[in-house]
Structures are given as structure tokens and as C-alpha cells.
Design a protein around this motif. Structure first.
Motif, mmCIF file in Angstrom:
data_model
loop_
_atom_site.group_PDB
_atom_site.id
_atom_site.type_symbol
_atom_site.label_atom_id
_atom_site.label_comp_id
_atom_site.label_asym_id
_atom_site.label_seq_id
_atom_site.Cartn_x
_atom_site.Cartn_y
_atom_site.Cartn_z
ATOM 1 N N GLU A 275 8.256 -0.789 -4.673
ATOM 2 C CA GLU A 275 7.712 -1.846 -5.527
ATOM 3 C C GLU A 275 8.685 -3.004 -5.672
ATOM 4 O O GLU A 275 8.312 -4.103 -6.044
ATOM 5 C CB GLU A 275 7.320 -1.299 -6.907
ATOM 6 N N ASP B 246 7.662 -6.435 -3.435
ATOM 7 C CA ASP B 246 6.430 -7.215 -3.463
ATOM 8 C C ASP B 246 6.714 -8.710 -3.600
ATOM 9 O O ASP B 246 6.158 -9.515 -2.896
ATOM 10 C CB ASP B 246 5.506 -6.736 -4.576
ATOM 11 N N GLU B 247 7.556 -9.073 -4.523
ATOM 12 C CA GLU B 247 7.902 -10.486 -4.707
ATOM 13 C C GLU B 247 9.135 -10.582 -5.593
ATOM 14 O O GLU B 247 9.050 -10.593 -6.815
ATOM 15 C CB GLU B 247 6.741 -11.254 -5.335
ATOM 16 N N LYS C 260 6.162 -9.773 0.173
ATOM 17 C CA LYS C 260 5.395 -8.973 1.132
ATOM 18 C C LYS C 260 4.294 -9.799 1.797
ATOM 19 O O LYS C 260 4.132 -9.779 3.018
ATOM 20 C CB LYS C 260 4.805 -7.763 0.415
#
Length: 131
Positions: A107, A110-111, A64
Motif C-alpha cells: 500500500e 499507490d501514491e 502506481k
């Protein structure tokens, strides 16, 4: 990104489609794309390759923070892949197994590292899905 450990330097840029043509590479079966936020731009440079019926499996980093530094969101990468016919997306787990992505759970983005597949190559991924 607000971090001091990054540095800039000039580099030649070439579209992957142009590189493959110039080097006379007919196709690829796997493409790894981890370019610190420029994933969408890199994938756009492989539009011809990724539009093929037998497009390669594509592994890309979904982050993100780095995506937003380039002016897009992780969802834009998925939208681009879907536009080209990719139907299956898997999160790569630390164990090396895969987990199908659920897009309603933000969620996830994010990564993570992701593998995208079209119908013709998804069987290679399904064998690695954690049950």
C-alpha cells in the motif's frame, strides 16, 4: 490515464547526465524527480550521476497509476535505485518527517513521495525520521 485534463505537446528531451556535462556541473547533492509517471525514464537518464559513490539524495514521486501508463511499476524504480547502490528509502509524510519504507507493505506505493539515499548521505535523512 483516462483523464481529459491532460494534454500533449512536443518538448526537447535531454539526459540529465548529458545536461550536467554540457553545463559543466560537476555533481549535485539533491535531485527531485516528479514527472508524472516518467520517473524511471528520467532516473535512467541520470545513471552516471546516480552511480557515483556520493550520489545525490533522490526525491521521486511513486504513483502506481502514472507508472503503469509508462509501462512499469513503482517497484521497478526501487529496483533501478538498488541496482545503483541506493540502500535507504523513506516515505515523506505530510508533516515533513520521514518514515522508512517497508517493502512488504504494497500500500506504500499507490501514491507517495520517496527519498532514496546511499550510505554517505543517509544521515541527512535519519535526522528527520519520526520516532
Amino acid at each position: 490515464l483516462g483523464r481529459s485534463e491532460y494534454e500533449s505537446f512536443p518538448a526537447e528531451m535531454v539526459l540529465l547526465d548529458d545536461f550536467l556535462k554540457r553545463e559543466n556541473v560537476p555533481t549535485a547533492s539533491f535531485l527531485k524527480c516528479d514527472v508524472e509517471g516518467a520517473e524511471l525514464m528520467a532516473l535512467r537518464g541520470a545513471r552516471k550521476l546516480l552511480s557515483e559513490q556520493a550520489a545525490p539524495l533522490v526525491m521521486f514521486e511513486c504513483n502506481k497509476e502514472t507508472s503503469e501508463a509508462f509501462g512499469y511499476t513503482p517497484f521497478d524504480i526501487f529496483a533501478f535505485c538498488k541496482e545503483l547502490g541506493f540502500q535507504y528509502f523513506f516515505k515523506i509524510l505530510g508533516s515533513g518527517f520521514l518514515e522508512p519504507l517497508v517493502f512488504e507493505r504494497a500500500e506504500h506505493f499507490d501514491e507517495i513521495n520517496v527519498i532514496a539515499a546511499k550510505e554517505g548521505r543517509v544521515s541527512r535523512c535519519k535526522a528527520l525520521v519520526r520516532h
